[in-house]
Each structure stands twice: as structure tokens, then as C-alpha cells.
Design a protein around this motif. Sequence first.
Motif, PDB file in Angstrom:
ATOM      1  N   GLN A   1      -5.957  -9.316   8.924  1.00  0.00           N
ATOM      2  CA  GLN A   1      -4.599  -8.839   8.693  1.00  0.00           C
ATOM      3  C   GLN A   1      -3.638 -10.016   8.528  1.00  0.00           C
ATOM      4  N   GLN A   2      -3.773 -11.002   9.411  1.00  0.00           N
ATOM      5  CA  GLN A   2      -2.890 -12.166   9.362  1.00  0.00           C
ATOM      6  C   GLN A   2      -3.045 -12.905   8.045  1.00  0.00           C
TER       7      GLN A   2
ATOM      8  N   VAL B   1      -2.214   0.533   0.186  1.00  0.00           N
ATOM      9  CA  VAL B   1      -1.137   1.525   0.304  1.00  0.00           C
ATOM     10  C   VAL B   1       0.217   0.865   0.049  1.00  0.00           C
ATOM     11  N   GLU B   2       1.097   1.627  -0.575  1.00  0.00           N
ATOM     12  CA  GLU B   2       2.381   1.070  -0.985  1.00  0.00           C
ATOM     13  C   GLU B   2       3.281   0.701   0.183  1.00  0.00           C
ATOM     14  N   GLY B   3       3.127   1.466   1.237  1.00  0.00           N
ATOM     15  CA  GLY B   3       3.988   1.262   2.404  1.00  0.00           C
ATOM     16  C   GLY B   3       4.008  -0.172   2.889  1.00  0.00           C
ATOM     17  N   THR B   4       2.887  -0.881   2.665  1.00  0.00           N
ATOM     18  CA  THR B   4       2.776  -2.265   3.103  1.00  0.00           C
ATOM     19  C   THR B   4       3.906  -3.134   2.563  1.00  0.00           C
TER      20      THR B   4
ATOM     21  N   LYS C   1      -1.647 -10.926   5.184  1.00  0.00           N
ATOM     22  CA  LYS C   1      -0.196 -10.848   5.171  1.00  0.00           C
ATOM     23  C   LYS C   1       0.427 -12.105   4.581  1.00  0.00           C
TER      24      LYS C   1
ATOM     25  N   TYR D   1       7.113  -2.488   1.605  1.00  0.00           N
ATOM     26  CA  TYR D   1       8.531  -2.348   1.956  1.00  0.00           C
ATOM     27  C   TYR D   1       8.965  -3.186   3.156  1.00  0.00           C
ATOM     28  N   PRO D   2       8.197  -3.165   4.235  1.00  0.00           N
ATOM     29  CA  PRO D   2       8.598  -4.021   5.359  1.00  0.00           C
ATOM     30  C   PRO D   2       8.624  -5.492   4.973  1.00  0.00           C
TER      31      PRO D   2
ATOM     32  N   THR E   1      11.742  -6.273   2.902  1.00  0.00           N
ATOM     33  CA  THR E   1      12.929  -6.289   3.764  1.00  0.00           C
ATOM     34  C   THR E   1      12.984  -7.566   4.597  1.00  0.00           C
ATOM     35  N   ARG E   2      11.825  -7.955   5.109  1.00  0.00           N
ATOM     36  CA  ARG E   2      11.839  -9.151   5.942  1.00  0.00           C
ATOM     37  C   ARG E   2      12.150 -10.393   5.125  1.00  0.00           C
TER      38      ARG E   2
ATOM     39  N   GLU F   1     -10.393  -7.722  12.614  1.00  0.00           N
ATOM     40  CA  GLU F   1      -9.317  -7.005  11.921  1.00  0.00           C
ATOM     41  C   GLU F   1      -8.024  -7.790  11.962  1.00  0.00           C
ATOM     42  N   ASN F   2      -7.778  -8.299  13.150  1.00  0.00           N
ATOM     43  CA  ASN F   2      -6.558  -9.044  13.383  1.00  0.00           C
ATOM     44  C   ASN F   2      -6.446 -10.249  12.462  1.00  0.00           C
TER      45      ASN F   2
END
Lengths: 112, 513
Positions: free
Chosen positions: A8-9, A45-48, A12, A50-51, A54-55, A4-5
Motif C-alpha cells: 500500500q505504501q 477503484v476511483e475512490g482512491t 501510494k 479523491y483523497p 485533496t491532500r 499489504e501494508n
Amino acid sequence: MKIENTKQQMRKGILEYCILTILSHNEAYPSEIISELKASKMIVVEGTLYPLLTRLKNAGILTYRWEESASGPPRKYYTLTEDGESFLAELESTWEELSSAVETTRRKRLNK
Amino acid sequence: MKKTVSVNISGFIFNIEEDAYEIMLEYLNTLKNHLKKTEGGDEIYTDIEARIAELFQERLNDNKQVITLDDVNEVISIIGKPEEYLFDEDMEDQTQSESTAEEVDFDYDVERRVFRDTDHSIIGGVCSGIARYFDVDPVIIRLAFALLFFGFGTGILLYIILWIIIPEPKSNADRLKMHGRPVNMENLKDQFQKVKKNPGRRKDFKRSTDFAKDVGGNFFKVFGKIVGFAMILGSIVAIIALFSLTFGSFSFYTDQGNFESVNIHEFTGILFQTKVDAFLAWAGVFLVSLVPITAILLTGIQLVTELKNKYAKVIGWTFAGLFTLGVIFNVIAGTQTLREFSNQSEFEERLYQIGDQDEIYIDVMEDQYFSSNVNYDDFDLMELIQLHDDYVYIGYPELTLQASPDTNFHVIAIYSSRGISNKSAIGKAENIIYEVERSGNQILFSPYFKFPTEDKFRNQQVEIVIQVPNGKKITFGPNTRRILDRLDDDRELDLDKVNKTYEMRGKNLILAD
């Protein structure tokens, strides 16, 4: 080591690259970015998003301006900064290198 | 029919059904919690809120004006749960993400808090709440309280206090904290369903909860009013006293039981060197006392009337400013005046040398100011300072007895004063006037000394030293105690000497037969 990790990396890093690519042609507000990413199944999901935005903004790669919206709160229209442009160029060449490296590696394995 | 709640999301008003509101609220709280320690967390939160507002807006039209539970669930699934989209890096702990990756439930908020378990209460839910906190059977806690009721009676008081101070769970998140379960979306949904299924239970106990609030609230209200009333009365009395003290003369009972009016400014007038110092001192004392008194008055008024004070901040700052000003005034006046006391000087005047007597008789003369007015058995120091006709009269000359170095009686007066310099101190000491009369072997002392008012009070003192030669006698008249070591504590001994004759033997005075 969790699979998973790693996933994810990878996801991202590529997601950031995709966002920058979308913004390289024209400015966009998050919903637009989301619909493109959704279409290409990059995010679920959309939430992904926004952070990440911002970053990237805080890192000086993106900038935004406000624009009134007819159907809700004002929107942030994001564009690449000059730093962002060169960052994207770098990512692009890295991506080329990586994907050709992956391709080569995989092809060799398959040919065996 | 369903109850709706009106909420403001990102500057837009939405009517949202109550159950949907609960879920939304918990979602946003969870999100906030997740983002608490993330860099730029506030901004991310605002962005997501704006997006939620946008998504809600899309779900509303002329025929649908309320956000329902379905809408909320849909929006949450579009945006995703915080634990789905916040990468480990966005979280504070960037270490091995095994736990977060492994567990679907986030264990980020498992703090357990004590609440009154109003869902399982008998009276106010205090016992069941405590039991919940320690994970024991509520019966045990109730039994303990019951024993306290009968054992000491303190149980009732303790219960009421706990009832008032332990909060009741206000949200489902609180209920989870009460159980020590992590506050995450899954648990919240569970809890919400549970509460929804069992609304009757809560309603039954709504009554008792309200009762608790009423009892607590009313008790504090009534108590507050009584305290407030007392504060108003007390501060008004204090203000009257302060004003009459500052601007007028004040009256008090003297020992003789008659009213005597004294202007306190006369006394301070002899203390401060300049009128400016006196003014500063008075203004300082006035401000420093008035500010707290007025603050108490206002607090009292507020307690009684229960009015909100719109100007609390302005008044607060004004008071703080006036108080500081008062302190500064006092410090200035104080240091100025202390400097006036910084140097001491004294000089001696040898009054008499008596060689032709074997015995002397001493006493204190009658006068119009002190001897007839002051009760020397029980006097107030203030009585011994009087002001008459531009002179300050001080009623405590001191008498000291010593062995004479030769065969003569010696009577010596030592005058001393303080001043801003030695020169001014000696000047003030020289201005002291003290009366002594002698006829033959009788010496009469005055019960007071005086100095000009313009000299100010700088701790002027007169000490009478009588030196008695060896083998010779001294008799103390009935009024001697008016000047005998007045400021010493052991006045018992001095009273003993009155009306008696003593003889000097070696260095000691011995009662003569």
C-alpha cells in the motif's frame, strides 16, 4: 509486518508520482486522471484518487479551477502549482535513482 | 412496479429505486463516517458525491430515467468501498494498521444503541428492544414488565414512556446498531436482504407502531393545547394587572372591608428622588415583567394554534433587548435611590423633665388618620404610611422605656433620617414633626409623625424614650399599644402593659400591685 501494508505504501507513493506526471503536461479533471491510471492499472477503484488529490491540493502542490460540465456537476480541473513543478522534478530524480538502484540490485542477484 | 425515491446528489435530481436508495444511503453514510476525522474529509466527500452524480448521469438516457440497484452496485464497484480506497493515513488512527489490513470488515462503528425492536414486537417492541440491547431473551424482560403491571401498576406508565422515548429503527444501519453489529457494507447488504425477504413481518407491525405514534402524538397535542390555553389566560390576567398597576390606581380591600383606591405612583413618588428615577424604575419593572408575560402569551398562542412563528428569532431578540433595557433601568434607578439612603443622622430633643410627680400616665391621642382606621391588632405596614396634603404620615413612632439616671422622669424624642449626605439626612430629621401634649402628670403622644412630601421617604423615624426614676410608677393608657415598640416582634409583652401600672425597681419595670 504485513505485506499489504508495504504494498500500500509503495503504491501510494508511486500513485502520487503518476498523478503529478499526468498533470505535468496538461490540466485534467479527476475522470480523465482516473481513465489514464486505470489504463496503466495503477488504480482499481476511483475512490482512491479523491483523497490523494485533496491532500496534494492542501499541500500546495496542486491547484484547480471549476469548469461547467455538460453531463453532470461542475468539474475541478487540476494543474500543478510552481511548488508542484519542483516537487515533481524532485520526485522524478528520486524515481530515477530508486529505479536504477532497484535495477542494479536485482540485476546483481539475477547474475549470481 | 417499483417505488422510487427522488434524491439530490451534488445539485442534481435523480429518481432512484427504493432498494437502490437504501444501499446508496448506507454507502454515503459509511463514507461520511470514514471521512469524519480525515483532514479535508468534507471536500473529499463532496468530490466523490459529484463523481457519483456524474456516473449516474451517464447511466440515464431518454429510455431509462431511474437509477436501479444494478446501477448503484456498478457505481459503488467503480468508486470502490471506503475501506478499499481510504489509506490508513487518511483515517484518524495512524497506528499499526494491522487490524484494518487484516480484517476485511471495518469495526469502526460498533456502538450498540437501544431501539424498539419493531420487527419482533408484541405491543411496541419496547421489551424486545431492551432485550436486544442487553442480549437477553425478550421473554425475561416481558415477564419483568408483566410483574410490574400487576405488582404496582407503574409498569403501564413506564412502558408508555419508554414507547415514546425509545426510537424505532429508521434505517438498516439502525437495525445493525440495535444488534450491536458493525455498520459496514457487508452487514448492511445482509440486513437489507433480510428485510426484503421478510416484508410481511414489518407490515403487520406497522399498525402498532403507528398506533404508538398516534397515542403519543395525540396525548402531547391535547396536553399542549390545555397548557397553551392556561398560559394564554394566565398571561392576559397578568397583563391587565400590570397595566392597571402601572397606569392607573388599583383597588384592594382594607381590613375594614371597604374598597379603597390607592394610586401606587403616589407611594413610589415619595421613594424616588427625581421624576427620572421614578420613571426609570417604573419602566424597568414594566419591561422586566411584561417581557416574560408576553413570551408566555405567545407560547400559549403557538401551542393552541400550532402555527409556526416565522418571526420567532426577531421577537426573541427584541424581547431579550427589552428585558435587558428593563434590567438596566432598574439598576440605574436602584443605585441612585440606594445612594439616597447611604447616610444616617439623628438628633435628640429633650421634651420634658418631670420631678414633682411620683407617677405619670401616658396614652396615645385620637386622630383622624390612624387611630380610627388602623386595626392595631392586625395591621399591614402599608397602612401605616399615608399621604395627605403634601405631608407623609408615618404611623409607627416607637416607644422605649429606660431607667432614669436621676430622680426625674425624662421624655426624650430621637429623630432620625437617612440621606445622600449627613447634611441632607439631618435636614430631613429636623423636618419631622411629632406632637406630644402634657398636662400635669398626663402625657399624650401622637400615633404618627409627619414630614414634608418633598423630603421623600428616607426611613425617617421617631423614637420616644421615657426614663422612669427608681421607685416611681408609670401607667399605660388603653391606646398605648399604638406606639409601643411597634416594629418589634414581641408585641405580646407590650399588649400586657396596656391599662396597667408599672414601677421601676432598679433597672427593671415591675408590675405594681
